[in-house]
Motif scaffolding. Structure first.
Motif, PDB file in Angstrom:
ATOM      1  N   VAL A   1     -33.377  35.603  94.981  1.00 21.68           N
ATOM      2  CA  VAL A   1     -33.214  34.509  95.945  1.00 21.68           C
ATOM      3  C   VAL A   1     -32.099  33.568  95.498  1.00 21.68           C
ATOM      4  CG1 VAL A   1     -34.331  32.432  96.875  1.00 21.68           C
ATOM      5  CG2 VAL A   1     -35.557  34.612  96.863  1.00 21.68           C
ATOM      6  N   ALA A   2     -32.033  33.275  94.193  1.00 20.34           N
ATOM      7  CA  ALA A   2     -30.986  32.390  93.681  1.00 20.34           C
ATOM      8  C   ALA A   2     -29.604  32.960  93.957  1.00 20.34           C
ATOM      9  CB  ALA A   2     -31.186  32.159  92.184  1.00 20.34           C
ATOM     10  N   VAL A   3     -29.434  34.250  93.679  1.00 24.65           N
ATOM     11  CA  VAL A   3     -28.130  34.888  93.880  1.00 24.65           C
ATOM     12  C   VAL A   3     -27.759  34.917  95.361  1.00 24.65           C
ATOM     13  CG1 VAL A   3     -26.954  37.127  93.750  1.00 24.65           C
ATOM     14  CG2 VAL A   3     -28.183  36.238  91.759  1.00 24.65           C
ATOM     15  N   GLU A   4     -28.686  35.353  96.197  1.00 26.62           N
ATOM     16  CA  GLU A   4     -28.395  35.465  97.625  1.00 26.62           C
ATOM     17  C   GLU A   4     -28.105  34.102  98.246  1.00 26.62           C
ATOM     18  OE1 GLU A   4     -31.928  37.398  98.886  1.00 26.62           O
ATOM     19  OE2 GLU A   4     -31.474  39.246  97.774  1.00 26.62           O
ATOM     20  N   ALA A   5     -28.879  33.092  97.875  1.00 28.18           N
ATOM     21  CA  ALA A   5     -28.685  31.762  98.443  1.00 28.18           C
ATOM     22  C   ALA A   5     -27.379  31.135  97.951  1.00 28.18           C
ATOM     23  CB  ALA A   5     -29.869  30.864  98.089  1.00 28.18           C
ATOM     24  N   ALA A   6     -27.034  31.369  96.690  1.00 35.53           N
ATOM     25  CA  ALA A   6     -25.788  30.818  96.162  1.00 35.53           C
ATOM     26  C   ALA A   6     -24.590  31.370  96.915  1.00 35.53           C
ATOM     27  CB  ALA A   6     -25.672  31.132  94.673  1.00 35.53           C
ATOM     28  N   ILE A   7     -24.608  32.663  97.200  1.00 34.62           N
ATOM     29  CA  ILE A   7     -23.497  33.275  97.927  1.00 34.62           C
ATOM     30  C   ILE A   7     -23.445  32.740  99.360  1.00 34.62           C
ATOM     31  CG2 ILE A   7     -22.588  35.465  98.820  1.00 34.62           C
ATOM     32  CD1 ILE A   7     -23.804  36.775  96.275  1.00 34.62           C
ATOM     33  N   ARG A   8     -24.596  32.610  99.985  1.00 35.45           N
ATOM     34  CA  ARG A   8     -24.621  32.031 101.341  1.00 35.45           C
ATOM     35  C   ARG A   8     -24.094  30.600 101.338  1.00 35.45           C
ATOM     36  NH1 ARG A   8     -29.868  34.096 101.719  1.00 35.45           N
ATOM     37  NH2 ARG A   8     -30.680  31.963 101.621  1.00 35.45           N
ATOM     38  N   GLY A   9     -24.361  29.883 100.256  1.00 35.08           N
ATOM     39  CA  GLY A   9     -23.945  28.488 100.173  1.00 35.08           C
ATOM     40  C   GLY A   9     -22.470  28.299  99.841  1.00 35.08           C
ATOM     41  N   GLY A  10     -21.774  29.386  99.543  1.00 35.23           N
ATOM     42  CA  GLY A  10     -20.334  29.266  99.307  1.00 35.23           C
ATOM     43  C   GLY A  10     -19.848  29.727  97.951  1.00 35.23           C
ATOM     44  N   ALA A  11     -20.731  30.288  97.106  1.00 35.46           N
ATOM     45  CA  ALA A  11     -20.284  30.806  95.818  1.00 35.46           C
ATOM     46  C   ALA A  11     -19.404  32.027  96.033  1.00 35.46           C
ATOM     47  CB  ALA A  11     -21.486  31.175  94.947  1.00 35.46           C
ATOM     48  N   ARG A  12     -18.403  32.213  95.146  1.00 29.97           N
ATOM     49  CA  ARG A  12     -17.531  33.384  95.229  1.00 29.97           C
ATOM     50  C   ARG A  12     -18.244  34.638  94.726  1.00 29.97           C
ATOM     51  NH1 ARG A  12     -11.994  32.427  96.094  1.00 29.97           N
ATOM     52  NH2 ARG A  12     -12.013  34.709  96.323  1.00 29.97           N
ATOM     53  N   GLY A  13     -19.277  34.450  93.934  1.00 32.64           N
ATOM     54  CA  GLY A  13     -20.049  35.561  93.409  1.00 32.64           C
ATOM     55  C   GLY A  13     -21.174  35.014  92.557  1.00 32.64           C
ATOM     56  N   ALA A  14     -22.202  35.825  92.337  1.00 31.79           N
ATOM     57  CA  ALA A  14     -23.340  35.375  91.525  1.00 31.79           C
ATOM     58  C   ALA A  14     -24.086  36.587  90.991  1.00 31.79           C
ATOM     59  CB  ALA A  14     -24.276  34.493  92.350  1.00 31.79           C
ATOM     60  N   ARG A  15     -24.812  36.372  89.893  1.00 30.86           N
ATOM     61  CA  ARG A  15     -25.645  37.442  89.347  1.00 30.86           C
ATOM     62  C   ARG A  15     -26.665  36.845  88.382  1.00 30.86           C
ATOM     63  NH1 ARG A  15     -25.233  39.930  84.479  1.00 30.86           N
ATOM     64  NH2 ARG A  15     -23.810  39.058  82.956  1.00 30.86           N
ATOM     65  N   MET A  16     -27.725  37.605  88.144  1.00 28.94           N
ATOM     66  CA  MET A  16     -28.636  37.230  87.069  1.00 28.94           C
ATOM     67  C   MET A  16     -27.888  37.405  85.749  1.00 28.94           C
ATOM     68  SD  MET A  16     -31.065  40.466  86.211  1.00 28.94           S
ATOM     69  CE  MET A  16     -30.825  40.115  84.462  1.00 28.94           C
ATOM     70  N   THR A  17     -28.296  36.629  84.746  1.00 29.40           N
ATOM     71  CA  THR A  17     -27.684  36.753  83.434  1.00 29.40           C
ATOM     72  C   THR A  17     -28.784  36.779  82.381  1.00 29.40           C
ATOM     73  OG1 THR A  17     -26.016  35.825  81.926  1.00 29.40           O
ATOM     74  CG2 THR A  17     -27.400  34.255  83.108  1.00 29.40           C
ATOM     75  N   GLY A  18     -28.530  37.495  81.298  1.00 28.11           N
ATOM     76  CA  GLY A  18     -29.546  37.609  80.253  1.00 28.11           C
ATOM     77  C   GLY A  18     -30.404  38.843  80.458  1.00 28.11           C
ATOM     78  N   GLY A  19     -31.493  38.903  79.707  1.00 22.14           N
ATOM     79  CA  GLY A  19     -32.333  40.088  79.703  1.00 22.14           C
ATOM     80  C   GLY A  19     -33.040  40.368  81.004  1.00 22.14           C
TER      81      GLY A  19
ATOM     82  N   GLU B   1     -15.448  22.242  95.217  1.00 28.93           N
ATOM     83  CA  GLU B   1     -15.833  21.468  96.401  1.00 28.93           C
ATOM     84  C   GLU B   1     -17.104  21.996  97.058  1.00 28.93           C
ATOM     85  OE1 GLU B   1     -13.050  24.724  97.878  1.00 28.93           O
ATOM     86  OE2 GLU B   1     -13.184  23.376  96.134  1.00 28.93           O
ATOM     87  N   ARG B   2     -17.611  23.151  96.585  1.00 24.58           N
ATOM     88  CA  ARG B   2     -18.804  23.742  97.180  1.00 24.58           C
ATOM     89  C   ARG B   2     -20.045  23.598  96.303  1.00 24.58           C
ATOM     90  NH1 ARG B   2     -18.835  24.786 102.349  1.00 24.58           N
ATOM     91  NH2 ARG B   2     -20.300  26.497 102.042  1.00 24.58           N
ATOM     92  N   LEU B   3     -19.909  22.916  95.177  1.00 26.12           N
ATOM     93  CA  LEU B   3     -21.039  22.820  94.249  1.00 26.12           C
ATOM     94  C   LEU B   3     -22.287  22.254  94.901  1.00 26.12           C
ATOM     95  CD1 LEU B   3     -19.522  21.696  90.806  1.00 26.12           C
ATOM     96  CD2 LEU B   3     -21.019  23.660  91.218  1.00 26.12           C
ATOM     97  N   SER B   4     -22.144  21.150  95.606  1.00 25.46           N
ATOM     98  CA  SER B   4     -23.328  20.512  96.189  1.00 25.46           C
ATOM     99  C   SER B   4     -23.955  21.391  97.260  1.00 25.46           C
ATOM    100  CB  SER B   4     -22.972  19.139  96.770  1.00 25.46           C
ATOM    101  OG  SER B   4     -21.979  19.267  97.776  1.00 25.46           O
TER     102      SER B   4
END
Length: 370
Positions: free
Chosen positions: A303-321, A334-337
């Motif tokens: 959900v975090a990855v999908e929502a971040a991309i919808r919100g304007g992130a250029r890309g996202a992924r889980m990190t760590g184990g 300019e898209r952080l908020s």
């Protein structure tokens, strides 16, 4: 410095040395380290600070400012439990090169966020002991000893990435590490100059590698490598032919590891070309592979990855184990908020605990602070 003040209060004297070791975020290269592959982590500003004075009687006295109370006194390695195992494990690996010590540790890595607090703890202790006893260990040797403490003493079959990142990273850089040769180089990563930031999304879903899933993934990879007749999955050169020889989970794990190594190399190529904004697609592909082929994601991470991309992130992924912890998102400044709002709203809609957002500053590896 509060760790020094606490040391003086607990032991009636000042510590002889104080070292800080950071946690890490892995930009790309997940679950490749124990397959002799490639990783690209960077150190974060949060970590563990250890104040230490040596003892000559073999006794280890430990106080954590995150576990208030009296110092825990350990007269033998077998007496350690919980978080103290990571400290005592370092002593055990050093053997008769060190005796005991009085120690106070102070950590500020968000608990359960998957930013590798255990490696930071091990590396801070090993670095301080290396300094105190003039052991002459290099940062990579400190990382290897810390990994051995976690593998052999704690019983967690982790690869070398976390400890290497904590020991070797440079401020403003990501660490490209070949986990077989242990060759490494720090690669500049100035996101701000490209109008970008790396946002850490702590899902607040605490991961627990010790459940056995991490060890199971490693065993599946080792079994697949044996069936393919290669030392490690890093050595697979014809992926299609390899997949024809495997079935089920081993087939999926192999697909992830081989393609993830290619993604590390591709991402580094983009960084060298100055195409920083273009790395987002590689982050997306990595997450899909971790979700579908390696099966280490979680509902909160997805959900975090999908929502971040919808919100304007250029890309996202889980990190760590995986199995919880944090995701990272490459976000235009300019898209952080809007990204944070999109993720928060999605978590609320799914009934998840509210996420925590942390700016990913690329920090310095282990260093002496007093």
């Amino acid at each position: 410095m509060r760790v020094v003040e606490a040391f003086s209060t607990a032991y009636g004297t000042s510590p002889q040395t104080v070292w800080h070791a950071p946690g890490r975020v892995n930009l790309i290269g997940e679950h490749t380290d124990y397959n002799d592959g490639f990783v690209l982590p960077f150190a974060v500003p949060w970590g563990v600070t250890a104040a230490i004075t040596p003892r000559s009687d073999g006794t280890i006295r430990l106080l954590s400012l995150q576990s208030p109370g009296e110092p825990v006194t350990l007269a033998s390695h077998d007496a350690s439990e919980g978080w103290t195992r990571y400290v005592v494990g370092v002593f055990a690996m050093l053997g008769d090169r060190v005796a005991g010590a009085d120690i106070v540790i102070d950590g500020d890595i968000p608990a359960g966020a998957g930013l590798s607090s255990s490696a930071a703890l091990e590396v801070s202790i090993a670095s301080a002991l290396n300094d105190l006893h003039d052991l002459g260990m290099t940062p990579m040797e400190i990382a290897l000893l810390s990994q051995k403490a976690e593998n052999d003493f704690v019983g967690m079959p982790c690869g070398i990435m976390d400890q290497a990142a904590s020991a070797l990273c440079q401020e403003g850089h990501a660490l490209f590490l070949d986990c077989r040769s242990l060759g490494s180089r720090n690669i500049p990563l100035d996101l701000a100059s490209h109008g970008l930031s790396m946002l850490i999304i702590d899902t607040q879903a605490h991961h627990e590698h010790a459940s056995g899933e991490y060890a199971k993934r490693r065993a599946e990879c080792e079994s697949a490598a044996r069936k393919l007749g290669v030392p490690a999955l890093r050595d697979v050169t014809d992926l299609a032919a390899a997949l024809d020889q495997l079935q089920g989970d081993e087939r999926k794990r192999t697909m992830h590891v081989v393609t993830e190594n290619h993604r590390v190399e591709a991402l580094i190529g983009l960084l060298r070309a100055g195409a920083v904004a273009e790395i987002g697609a590689i982050l997306n592909a990595s997450h899909l592979s971790l979700r579908d082929q390696y099966e280490v994601s979680s509902p909160e991470l997805d959900v975090a990855v999908e929502a971040a991309i919808r919100g304007g992130a250029r890309g996202a992924r889980m990190t760590g184990g995986g199995f919880g912890g944090s995701a990272i998102a490459l976000v235009p400044l300019e898209r952080l908020s809007s990204v944070e709002e999109a993720v928060s709203n999605a978590f609320a809609e799914h009934g998840f605990q509210a996420p925590r957002f942390l700016p990913a500053t690329l920090a310095q590896g282990a260093h002496r602070v007093a």
